[in-house]
Scaffold this motif. Structure first.
Motif, PDB file in Angstrom:
ATOM      1  N   VAL A  59      37.752  43.220 -57.134  1.00  0.00           N
ATOM      2  CA  VAL A  59      36.728  42.360 -56.556  1.00  0.00           C
ATOM      3  C   VAL A  59      37.291  41.734 -55.287  1.00  0.00           C
ATOM      4  CG1 VAL A  59      35.343  40.283 -56.876  1.00  0.00           C
ATOM      5  CG2 VAL A  59      35.648  41.886 -58.778  1.00  0.00           C
ATOM      6  N   PHE A  60      36.565  41.869 -54.202  1.00  0.00           N
ATOM      7  CA  PHE A  60      36.993  41.376 -52.898  1.00  0.00           C
ATOM      8  C   PHE A  60      37.119  39.860 -52.916  1.00  0.00           C
ATOM      9  CE2 PHE A  60      37.497  41.231 -48.420  1.00  0.00           C
ATOM     10  CZ  PHE A  60      36.646  40.263 -47.904  1.00  0.00           C
ATOM     11  N   LEU A  61      38.267  39.362 -52.422  1.00  0.00           N
ATOM     12  CA  LEU A  61      38.475  37.928 -52.320  1.00  0.00           C
ATOM     13  C   LEU A  61      38.325  37.448 -50.882  1.00  0.00           C
ATOM     14  CD1 LEU A  61      41.610  37.485 -54.641  1.00  0.00           C
ATOM     15  CD2 LEU A  61      39.216  36.980 -55.182  1.00  0.00           C
ATOM     16  N   ILE A  62      39.048  38.106 -49.956  1.00  0.00           N
ATOM     17  CA  ILE A  62      39.076  37.597 -48.590  1.00  0.00           C
ATOM     18  C   ILE A  62      39.633  38.642 -47.638  1.00  0.00           C
ATOM     19  CG2 ILE A  62      41.418  36.656 -48.401  1.00  0.00           C
ATOM     20  CD1 ILE A  62      39.936  33.974 -47.567  1.00  0.00           C
ATOM     21  N   GLN A  63      39.311  38.484 -46.355  1.00  0.00           N
ATOM     22  CA  GLN A  63      39.894  39.312 -45.308  1.00  0.00           C
ATOM     23  C   GLN A  63      40.529  38.395 -44.253  1.00  0.00           C
ATOM     24  OE1 GLN A  63      38.378  43.156 -43.460  1.00  0.00           O
ATOM     25  NE2 GLN A  63      37.666  41.690 -41.916  1.00  0.00           N
ATOM     26  N   LEU A  64      41.735  38.745 -43.828  1.00  0.00           N
ATOM     27  CA  LEU A  64      42.429  38.029 -42.768  1.00  0.00           C
ATOM     28  C   LEU A  64      42.572  38.960 -41.576  1.00  0.00           C
ATOM     29  CD1 LEU A  64      45.246  36.501 -45.009  1.00  0.00           C
ATOM     30  CD2 LEU A  64      43.139  35.374 -44.292  1.00  0.00           C
ATOM     31  N   VAL A  65      42.328  38.435 -40.383  1.00  0.00           N
ATOM     32  CA  VAL A  65      42.307  39.280 -39.196  1.00  0.00           C
ATOM     33  C   VAL A  65      43.286  38.802 -38.119  1.00  0.00           C
ATOM     34  CG1 VAL A  65      40.859  40.190 -37.344  1.00  0.00           C
ATOM     35  CG2 VAL A  65      39.898  39.893 -39.611  1.00  0.00           C
ATOM     36  N   LYS A  66      43.416  37.496 -37.979  1.00  0.00           N
ATOM     37  CA  LYS A  66      44.198  36.952 -36.865  1.00  0.00           C
ATOM     38  C   LYS A  66      45.647  36.688 -37.248  1.00  0.00           C
ATOM     39  CE  LYS A  66      40.119  34.565 -35.104  1.00  0.00           C
ATOM     40  NZ  LYS A  66      39.522  33.240 -34.828  1.00  0.00           N
ATOM     41  N   SER A  67      46.533  36.863 -36.297  1.00  0.00           N
ATOM     42  CA  SER A  67      47.939  36.559 -36.479  1.00  0.00           C
ATOM     43  C   SER A  67      48.116  35.107 -36.886  1.00  0.00           C
ATOM     44  CB  SER A  67      48.682  36.836 -35.167  1.00  0.00           C
ATOM     45  OG  SER A  67      49.985  36.328 -35.214  1.00  0.00           O
ATOM     46  N   GLY A  68      48.879  34.858 -37.961  1.00  0.00           N
ATOM     47  CA  GLY A  68      49.140  33.498 -38.416  1.00  0.00           C
ATOM     48  C   GLY A  68      47.984  32.833 -39.138  1.00  0.00           C
ATOM     49  N   GLU A  69      46.950  33.582 -39.426  1.00  0.00           N
ATOM     50  CA  GLU A  69      45.748  32.998 -40.039  1.00  0.00           C
ATOM     51  C   GLU A  69      46.034  32.485 -41.446  1.00  0.00           C
ATOM     52  OE1 GLU A  69      42.484  35.736 -40.053  1.00  0.00           O
ATOM     53  OE2 GLU A  69      40.983  34.146 -40.304  1.00  0.00           O
ATOM     54  N   VAL A  70      45.444  31.341 -41.763  1.00  0.00           N
ATOM     55  CA  VAL A  70      45.521  30.757 -43.104  1.00  0.00           C
ATOM     56  C   VAL A  70      44.098  30.445 -43.554  1.00  0.00           C
ATOM     57  CG1 VAL A  70      46.378  28.873 -44.540  1.00  0.00           C
ATOM     58  CG2 VAL A  70      47.795  29.748 -42.659  1.00  0.00           C
ATOM     59  N   LYS A  71      43.760  30.914 -44.746  1.00  0.00           N
ATOM     60  CA  LYS A  71      42.437  30.614 -45.293  1.00  0.00           C
ATOM     61  C   LYS A  71      42.586  30.095 -46.708  1.00  0.00           C
ATOM     62  CE  LYS A  71      39.408  33.730 -42.711  1.00  0.00           C
ATOM     63  NZ  LYS A  71      38.379  34.797 -42.824  1.00  0.00           N
ATOM     64  N   LEU A  90      43.185  28.788 -54.072  1.00  0.00           N
ATOM     65  CA  LEU A  90      43.838  29.962 -53.500  1.00  0.00           C
ATOM     66  C   LEU A  90      44.058  29.768 -52.000  1.00  0.00           C
ATOM     67  CD1 LEU A  90      42.637  31.030 -56.219  1.00  0.00           C
ATOM     68  CD2 LEU A  90      42.217  33.193 -55.032  1.00  0.00           C
ATOM     69  N   THR A  91      45.282  30.058 -51.547  1.00  0.00           N
ATOM     70  CA  THR A  91      45.613  29.990 -50.125  1.00  0.00           C
ATOM     71  C   THR A  91      46.157  31.348 -49.689  1.00  0.00           C
ATOM     72  OG1 THR A  91      46.186  27.652 -50.287  1.00  0.00           O
ATOM     73  CG2 THR A  91      46.983  28.837 -48.349  1.00  0.00           C
ATOM     74  N   PHE A  92      45.560  31.881 -48.638  1.00  0.00           N
ATOM     75  CA  PHE A  92      45.931  33.195 -48.111  1.00  0.00           C
ATOM     76  C   PHE A  92      46.526  33.020 -46.722  1.00  0.00           C
ATOM     77  CE2 PHE A  92      43.464  35.550 -51.274  1.00  0.00           C
ATOM     78  CZ  PHE A  92      42.515  34.607 -51.651  1.00  0.00           C
ATOM     79  N   GLN A  93      47.610  33.760 -46.459  1.00  0.00           N
ATOM     80  CA  GLN A  93      48.237  33.698 -45.149  1.00  0.00           C
ATOM     81  C   GLN A  93      48.455  35.099 -44.601  1.00  0.00           C
ATOM     82  OE1 GLN A  93      51.852  31.416 -45.183  1.00  0.00           O
ATOM     83  NE2 GLN A  93      50.821  29.499 -45.644  1.00  0.00           N
ATOM     84  N   PHE A  94      48.323  35.224 -43.290  1.00  0.00           N
ATOM     85  CA  PHE A  94      48.623  36.470 -42.592  1.00  0.00           C
ATOM     86  C   PHE A  94      49.769  36.171 -41.629  1.00  0.00           C
ATOM     87  CE2 PHE A  94      48.271  40.640 -41.606  1.00  0.00           C
ATOM     88  CZ  PHE A  94      47.266  41.106 -40.777  1.00  0.00           C
ATOM     89  N   GLY A  95      50.824  36.965 -41.673  1.00  0.00           N
ATOM     90  CA  GLY A  95      52.004  36.698 -40.875  1.00  0.00           C
ATOM     91  C   GLY A  95      51.760  36.798 -39.377  1.00  0.00           C
ATOM     92  N   GLU A  96      52.666  36.162 -38.624  1.00  0.00           N
ATOM     93  CA  GLU A  96      52.549  36.158 -37.165  1.00  0.00           C
ATOM     94  C   GLU A  96      52.598  37.567 -36.592  1.00  0.00           C
ATOM     95  OE1 GLU A  96      52.040  32.052 -36.642  1.00  0.00           O
ATOM     96  OE2 GLU A  96      51.931  33.681 -35.178  1.00  0.00           O
ATOM     97  N   ALA A  97      53.410  38.418 -37.198  1.00  0.00           N
ATOM     98  CA  ALA A  97      53.543  39.798 -36.721  1.00  0.00           C
ATOM     99  C   ALA A  97      52.479  40.720 -37.310  1.00  0.00           C
ATOM    100  CB  ALA A  97      54.933  40.336 -37.050  1.00  0.00           C
ATOM    101  N   LYS A  98      51.622  40.184 -38.146  1.00  0.00           N
ATOM    102  CA  LYS A  98      50.553  40.957 -38.801  1.00  0.00           C
ATOM    103  C   LYS A  98      51.130  42.135 -39.590  1.00  0.00           C
ATOM    104  CE  LYS A  98      46.515  41.147 -36.802  1.00  0.00           C
ATOM    105  NZ  LYS A  98      45.391  41.457 -35.901  1.00  0.00           N
ATOM    106  N   LYS A  99      52.270  41.880 -40.239  1.00  0.00           N
ATOM    107  CA  LYS A  99      52.870  42.908 -41.101  1.00  0.00           C
ATOM    108  C   LYS A  99      53.065  42.388 -42.511  1.00  0.00           C
ATOM    109  CE  LYS A  99      55.945  45.773 -39.403  1.00  0.00           C
ATOM    110  NZ  LYS A  99      57.155  46.343 -38.773  1.00  0.00           N
ATOM    111  N   ASN A 100      52.807  41.101 -42.734  1.00  0.00           N
ATOM    112  CA  ASN A 100      52.962  40.577 -44.079  1.00  0.00           C
ATOM    113  C   ASN A 100      51.896  39.532 -44.363  1.00  0.00           C
ATOM    114  OD1 ASN A 100      54.113  37.861 -43.303  1.00  0.00           O
ATOM    115  ND2 ASN A 100      55.651  39.212 -42.442  1.00  0.00           N
ATOM    116  N   SER A 101      51.713  39.297 -45.651  1.00  0.00           N
ATOM    117  CA  SER A 101      50.687  38.362 -46.088  1.00  0.00           C
ATOM    118  C   SER A 101      51.094  37.793 -47.440  1.00  0.00           C
ATOM    119  CB  SER A 101      49.332  39.084 -46.212  1.00  0.00           C
ATOM    120  OG  SER A 101      48.310  38.195 -46.602  1.00  0.00           O
ATOM    121  N   SER A 102      50.493  36.685 -47.796  1.00  0.00           N
ATOM    122  CA  SER A 102      50.767  36.100 -49.101  1.00  0.00           C
ATOM    123  C   SER A 102      49.513  35.468 -49.670  1.00  0.00           C
ATOM    124  CB  SER A 102      51.890  35.064 -49.021  1.00  0.00           C
ATOM    125  OG  SER A 102      51.496  33.960 -48.234  1.00  0.00           O
TER     126      SER A 102
END
Lengths: 111, 112
Positions: free
Chosen positions: A44-56, A61-73
């Motif tokens: 089931v889809f939770l979220i999509q992150l697109v921008k470098s360093g994005e936090v939602k 639940l807290t989602f992060q997208f890394g600055e280099a756009k190669k990792n997420s948590s």
């Protein structure tokens, strides 16, 4: 080829404890998505992150997208038994239609 | 608003046989992707269809083929079934490729 790795593979927590799963890509991603699959269910889809360093955030639940756009948590605060399931990250390279899934982190919560 | 519908839900086939799995996407979605999920693993991308054409393909042999119809529904065909093809086959639909996917409940295929 494109690979998405997730750690840990399994995580067992006591209810109320926090939980974090990490996702790393071998290539730079255009976006990353997170899904939850309950036992016996479908993703089931939770979220999509697109921008470098994005936090939602979505409630606990807290989602992060890394600055280099190669990792997420994905971080869950104060887990509940309803959080049980496998959490998958899925990444897409720029110019590609293919969404590549990690192997997932299976979360169990002890009440 | 119906989500993604897949049929059948379960299927048992013999090695060497052929199988066709069907998927109706969520209303308003135009893109269908197929995934294979082995037990305890993440979904593996098979291929994606948009405007009745295969847009991209994963690392699956030519035994796996598909089709998308004008009403956006899709079929996955697997020929010459192998024991290793036993898995949950998931169909996912989306509006274009760059949005979140809505997955169906899957077809559990067992090859004996």
């Amino acid at each position: 080829g494109q690979q998405v790795m997730q750690i840990p593979q399994y995580q067992h927590v006591q209810e109320g404890e926090d939980f974090t799963t990490y996702c790393n890509s071998s290539t730079t991603l255009s976006n990353i998505q997170w899904y939850k699959q309950r036992p016996g269910g479908h993703p089931v889809f939770l979220i999509q992150l697109v921008k470098s360093g994005e936090v939602k955030k979505q409630k606990r639940l807290t989602f992060q997208f890394g600055e280099a756009k190669k990792n997420s948590s994905l971080h869950i605060t104060a887990t509940q038994t309803t959080d049980v399931g496998t959490y998958f990250c899925a990444g897409r390279k720029g110019g590609s239609e293919k969404l590549v899934f990690g192997k997932g982190t299976k979360l169990t919560v002890n009440p | 608003d119906a989500g993604v519908t897949q049929s059948p839900t379960h299927l048992i086939k013999t090695r060497g046989q052929q199988v066709t799995l069907r998927c109706s996407p969520k209303s308003g979605h135009d893109t269908v992707s197929w995934y294979q999920q082995a037990l305890g693993q993440g979904p593996q991308f098979i291929f994606q269809y948009y405007e009745e054409e295969e847009r991209q393909r994963g690392n699956f042999p030519d035994r796996f083929s598909g089709h998308q119809f004008p009403n956006y529904s899709s079929e996955l065909n697997v020929n010459a079934l192998l024991l290793g093809d036993s898995a949950l086959y998931l169909c996912a639909s989306s509006l274009r490729a760059n949005y979140g996917y809505t997955f169906g409940s899957g077809t559990r295929l067992t090859v004996v």
